[in-house]
Design a protein around this motif. Structure first.
Motif, PDB file in Angstrom:
ATOM      1  N   LEU A  31     -45.773 -11.922 -12.811  1.00 47.33           N
ATOM      2  CA  LEU A  31     -46.415 -11.652 -11.511  1.00 47.33           C
ATOM      3  C   LEU A  31     -47.810 -12.288 -11.397  1.00 47.33           C
ATOM      4  CD1 LEU A  31     -45.390  -7.893 -11.007  1.00 47.33           C
ATOM      5  CD2 LEU A  31     -44.188  -9.970 -10.285  1.00 47.33           C
ATOM      6  N   PRO A  32     -47.899 -13.617 -11.584  1.00 42.24           N
ATOM      7  CA  PRO A  32     -49.198 -14.283 -11.433  1.00 42.24           C
ATOM      8  C   PRO A  32     -49.553 -14.519  -9.969  1.00 42.24           C
ATOM      9  CG  PRO A  32     -47.521 -15.904 -11.909  1.00 42.24           C
ATOM     10  CD  PRO A  32     -46.824 -14.555 -11.929  1.00 42.24           C
ATOM     11  N   PHE A  33     -50.844 -14.661  -9.706  1.00 46.35           N
ATOM     12  CA  PHE A  33     -51.349 -14.870  -8.350  1.00 46.35           C
ATOM     13  C   PHE A  33     -51.640 -16.356  -8.111  1.00 46.35           C
ATOM     14  CE2 PHE A  33     -52.305 -10.459  -9.197  1.00 46.35           C
ATOM     15  CZ  PHE A  33     -52.076  -9.833  -7.979  1.00 46.35           C
ATOM     16  N   GLY A  34     -51.410 -16.798  -6.881  1.00 43.81           N
ATOM     17  CA  GLY A  34     -51.723 -18.172  -6.514  1.00 43.81           C
ATOM     18  C   GLY A  34     -51.933 -18.296  -5.023  1.00 43.81           C
ATOM     19  N   ARG A  35     -52.227 -19.507  -4.621  1.00 47.12           N
ATOM     20  CA  ARG A  35     -52.542 -19.806  -3.220  1.00 47.12           C
ATOM     21  C   ARG A  35     -51.550 -20.857  -2.744  1.00 47.12           C
ATOM     22  NH1 ARG A  35     -57.316 -22.798  -1.408  1.00 47.12           N
ATOM     23  NH2 ARG A  35     -58.090 -22.009   0.575  1.00 47.12           N
ATOM     24  N   PHE A  36     -50.917 -20.616  -1.596  1.00 49.92           N
ATOM     25  CA  PHE A  36     -49.865 -21.523  -1.129  1.00 49.92           C
ATOM     26  C   PHE A  36     -49.941 -21.659   0.386  1.00 49.92           C
ATOM     27  CE2 PHE A  36     -48.041 -17.456  -0.212  1.00 49.92           C
ATOM     28  CZ  PHE A  36     -47.159 -17.670   0.843  1.00 49.92           C
ATOM     29  N   ARG A  37     -49.272 -22.694   0.881  1.00 49.78           N
ATOM     30  CA  ARG A  37     -49.128 -22.808   2.336  1.00 49.78           C
ATOM     31  C   ARG A  37     -47.840 -23.552   2.673  1.00 49.78           C
ATOM     32  NH1 ARG A  37     -54.235 -26.807   3.813  1.00 49.78           N
ATOM     33  NH2 ARG A  37     -53.584 -28.636   2.597  1.00 49.78           N
ATOM     34  N   ARG A  38     -47.261 -23.119   3.774  1.00 51.11           N
ATOM     35  CA  ARG A  38     -46.114 -23.809   4.334  1.00 51.11           C
ATOM     36  C   ARG A  38     -46.615 -25.001   5.140  1.00 51.11           C
ATOM     37  NH1 ARG A  38     -45.641 -18.350   4.711  1.00 51.11           N
ATOM     38  NH2 ARG A  38     -43.734 -17.337   3.933  1.00 51.11           N
ATOM     39  N   PRO A  39     -45.773 -25.991   5.385  1.00 48.96           N
ATOM     40  CA  PRO A  39     -46.217 -27.154   6.162  1.00 48.96           C
ATOM     41  C   PRO A  39     -46.807 -26.741   7.507  1.00 48.96           C
ATOM     42  CG  PRO A  39     -44.094 -27.607   5.150  1.00 48.96           C
ATOM     43  CD  PRO A  39     -44.386 -26.155   4.892  1.00 48.96           C
ATOM     44  N   GLY A  40     -48.029 -27.198   7.776  1.00 48.46           N
ATOM     45  CA  GLY A  40     -48.668 -26.939   9.052  1.00 48.46           C
ATOM     46  C   GLY A  40     -49.277 -25.566   9.196  1.00 48.46           C
ATOM     47  N   GLN A  41     -49.269 -24.747   8.134  1.00 50.61           N
ATOM     48  CA  GLN A  41     -49.810 -23.393   8.233  1.00 50.61           C
ATOM     49  C   GLN A  41     -51.030 -23.229   7.341  1.00 50.61           C
ATOM     50  OE1 GLN A  41     -46.897 -20.299   7.753  1.00 50.61           O
ATOM     51  NE2 GLN A  41     -45.467 -21.187   9.216  1.00 50.61           N
ATOM     52  N   ALA A  42     -51.704 -22.107   7.497  1.00 49.32           N
ATOM     53  CA  ALA A  42     -52.917 -21.827   6.725  1.00 49.32           C
ATOM     54  C   ALA A  42     -52.555 -21.356   5.322  1.00 49.32           C
ATOM     55  CB  ALA A  42     -53.744 -20.754   7.436  1.00 49.32           C
ATOM     56  N   TRP A  43     -53.550 -21.405   4.439  1.00 51.54           N
ATOM     57  CA  TRP A  43     -53.357 -20.935   3.071  1.00 51.54           C
ATOM     58  C   TRP A  43     -53.117 -19.427   3.052  1.00 51.54           C
ATOM     59  CZ3 TRP A  43     -52.473 -24.190  -0.743  1.00 51.54           C
ATOM     60  CH2 TRP A  43     -52.977 -25.501  -0.672  1.00 51.54           C
ATOM     61  N   ARG A  44     -52.245 -18.995   2.147  1.00 54.37           N
ATOM     62  CA  ARG A  44     -51.971 -17.584   1.931  1.00 54.37           C
ATOM     63  C   ARG A  44     -51.994 -17.298   0.426  1.00 54.37           C
ATOM     64  NH1 ARG A  44     -48.430 -14.703   6.064  1.00 54.37           N
ATOM     65  NH2 ARG A  44     -48.646 -15.905   7.986  1.00 54.37           N
ATOM     66  N   ILE A  45     -52.097 -16.022   0.083  1.00 53.45           N
ATOM     67  CA  ILE A  45     -52.031 -15.597  -1.307  1.00 53.45           C
ATOM     68  C   ILE A  45     -50.632 -15.075  -1.595  1.00 53.45           C
ATOM     69  CG2 ILE A  45     -52.981 -14.084  -3.084  1.00 53.45           C
ATOM     70  CD1 ILE A  45     -54.875 -16.281  -2.079  1.00 53.45           C
ATOM     71  N   GLY A  46     -50.083 -15.490  -2.716  1.00 51.30           N
ATOM     72  CA  GLY A  46     -48.754 -15.052  -3.092  1.00 51.30           C
ATOM     73  C   GLY A  46     -48.658 -14.746  -4.573  1.00 51.30           C
ATOM     74  N   VAL A  47     -47.541 -14.161  -4.948  1.00 46.92           N
ATOM     75  CA  VAL A  47     -47.224 -13.873  -6.339  1.00 46.92           C
ATOM     76  C   VAL A  47     -45.932 -14.617  -6.678  1.00 46.92           C
ATOM     77  CG1 VAL A  47     -46.335 -12.059  -7.862  1.00 46.92           C
ATOM     78  CG2 VAL A  47     -48.427 -11.674  -6.579  1.00 46.92           C
ATOM     79  N   ALA A  48     -45.916 -15.315  -7.809  1.00 45.91           N
ATOM     80  CA  ALA A  48     -44.720 -16.037  -8.226  1.00 45.91           C
ATOM     81  C   ALA A  48     -43.721 -15.056  -8.835  1.00 45.91           C
ATOM     82  CB  ALA A  48     -45.081 -17.116  -9.243  1.00 45.91           C
ATOM     83  N   ILE A  49     -42.469 -15.145  -8.395  1.00 47.19           N
ATOM     84  CA  ILE A  49     -41.391 -14.328  -8.938  1.00 47.19           C
ATOM     85  C   ILE A  49     -40.144 -15.218  -8.994  1.00 47.19           C
ATOM     86  CG2 ILE A  49     -41.005 -13.353  -6.610  1.00 47.19           C
ATOM     87  CD1 ILE A  49     -40.369 -11.455  -9.910  1.00 47.19           C
ATOM     88  N   GLY A  50     -39.735 -15.582 -10.214  1.00 49.66           N
ATOM     89  CA  GLY A  50     -38.652 -16.538 -10.371  1.00 49.66           C
ATOM     90  C   GLY A  50     -39.035 -17.867  -9.742  1.00 49.66           C
ATOM     91  N   ASP A  51     -38.138 -18.432  -8.925  1.00 48.60           N
ATOM     92  CA  ASP A  51     -38.449 -19.697  -8.247  1.00 48.60           C
ATOM     93  C   ASP A  51     -38.971 -19.468  -6.836  1.00 48.60           C
ATOM     94  OD1 ASP A  51     -36.161 -18.931  -6.883  1.00 48.60           O
ATOM     95  OD2 ASP A  51     -34.945 -20.626  -7.555  1.00 48.60           O
TER      96      ASP A  51
END
Length: 434
Positions: A31-51
């Motif tokens: 359950l690590p934390f990271g920062r991601f965004r979908r194409p054309g959207q703003a950055w969000r915070i997420g947790v990696a779980i599997g793929d």
């Protein structure tokens, strides 16, 4: 120091099927934390779980959480991790327990499944806002090997075993995994020449490191005692502190690294928390005959469980290998617990002993984590004996230092009997021309 609880149970399974794969870096125990965004959207915070990535802003909207957890998710809904990092270890453990329960088999799958997005469909960024970056030099085998290249009779300077050596780096040029690395230019002085010249580095190198992110900081003029230091550590990433060795050799005296280091450093996109690493702690011991740390750098907790048991690997893929469909090949491997002469907590205690104020999101680089053998080198400087002994790749190409088109990949994982294997994801960069 983090202790084991139900979130570490190796038998724990997730309703996210890919998180149950034996070789995933991101099982429910991570359950690590990271920062991601979908194409054309703003950055969000997420947790990696599997793929997948669990979008924490959506998760806050789609599921009913206890009030204390909802407040923490509201901090993360801003798209920045730093505010949550500042809340410290107790808040981190609260959210970890809640996410573990929600993602475990039998959890609210119907509510949270729409909050998942495949990692392959998003851009992963630098995981938090990094205000300051300090690079240390804790790898004793690296320090010894490099010292022998320049001072064969005295490879380690007298202060090395007493003080964690470090220098202030450049936070603005820290980039996310996958960002191309532009070959830097700078001054070098060729052998036998009276004057230096400016041009692209010919001795571009990697440095295999761990990065330690600060959570809660300290006020200016105060110190963080060693016994409390781990509560100020948020988590760990892989870190490649790219280095231009010919520029470094010309400029580093008397004040240390400058242009040879500040052109780029790469971080892996996920911060593996100190809680996730709790099963993989090892005793921190010094070799017989070495001086013991001064009192402010020594306590029973660090001696008992201060070291991090992380298996590390360096992989290389040349442009020709890529064109032929050949994957990156491992060129070295090491273990952080065997390589590091100082622990992460000792770095925090030393950094603040003079009253320096650390802040949420600050990054501490470990320094190159090489093992005692040539095959465990965390830099090409060591692996090729300063460029004098190039190695041969499976396709017949030879390398002393990195060439344009080379892709360098760092990988790391933790594994031991009685615990679920966890990983860090990849830390990669491809060299592009100056």
């Amino acid at each position: 120091m983090s202790t084991l609880d139900a979130t570490h149970d190796p038998a724990l399974q997730s309703w996210v099927a890919s998180a149950n794969a034996a070789d995933t870096d991101f099982p429910i125990q991570n359950l690590p934390f990271g920062r991601f965004r979908r194409p054309g959207q703003a950055w969000r915070i997420g947790v990696a779980i599997g793929d997948q990535v669990l979008d924490l802003e959506l998760a806050a909207e789609h599921t009913k959480w206890p009030s204390d957890v909802q407040a923490l998710l509201a901090l993360l809904a801003t798209g920045e991790l730093n505010g949550f990092m500042a809340r410290g270890a107790a808040a981190r453990r609260t959210l970890r327990r809640a996410l573990s329960q929600a993602l475990a088999a039998g959890g609210p799958e119907d509510a949270l499944a729409p909050c998942l997005v495949p990692q392959a469909e998003v851009e992963l960024g630098v995981p938090c806002r990094i205000g300051d970056y300090t690079d240390f030099y804790v790898g004793i085998h690296h320090a010894t090997a490099v010292g022998k290249l320049f001072r064969p009779d005295n490879p380690l300077l007298p202060n090395y075993k007493w003080v964690p050596i470090g220098y202030h780096g450049r936070a603005s040029s820290i980039v996310a995994s996958g960002t191309p690395i532009r070959r830097p230019r700078g001054q070098t002085q060729a052998a036998g020449q009276d004057a230096p010249e400016v041009g692209p580095t010919q001795r571009l190198d990697l440095e295999l490191e761990l990065g330690f992110f600060i959570g809660a900081g300290n006020a200016l003029g105060t110190s963080i005692p060693l016994a409390e230091a781990e509560d100020h550590l948020f988590g760990v990433c892989l870190f490649n502190d790219w280095s231009a060795r010919d520029i470094q050799a010309w400029e580093y005296q008397p004040l240390g690294p400058f242009l040879a280091k500040n052109f780029a450093s790469t971080v892996s996109p996920w911060i593996v928390t100190m809680e996730a690493l709790a099963p993989f702690r090892r005793p921190f011991t010094r070799p017989a005959g070495d001086p013991q740390p001064l009192p402010y750098l020594d306590d029973a907790g660090q001696r008992e469980r201060g070291a991090l048991d992380v298996q590390l690997e360096v992989r290389l893929q040349t442009a020709a290998m890529r064109e032929a469909g050949m994957p990156p090949v491992a060129i070295s491997n090491s273990n952080a617990a065997q390589a590091a002469y100082w622990t992460a907590a000792q770095l925090v205690a030393h950094h603040t002993v003079n009253g320096c104020n650390l802040q949420p999101g600050d990054l501490l680089g470990s320094g190159t984590l090489s093992g005692p053998e040539r095959a465990q080198a965390g830099s090409l400087l060591e692996l090729t004996a300063g460029g004098k002994e190039p190695f041969t790749l499976p396709n017949g190409e030879r390398r002393a230092f990195l060439q344009d088109g080379d892709t360098l990949v760092l990988a790391g994982h933790c594994e031991r009997p009685g615990a679920r294997r966890i990983g860090f994801g990849l830390c990669a960069g491809t060299v592009v021309p100056a």
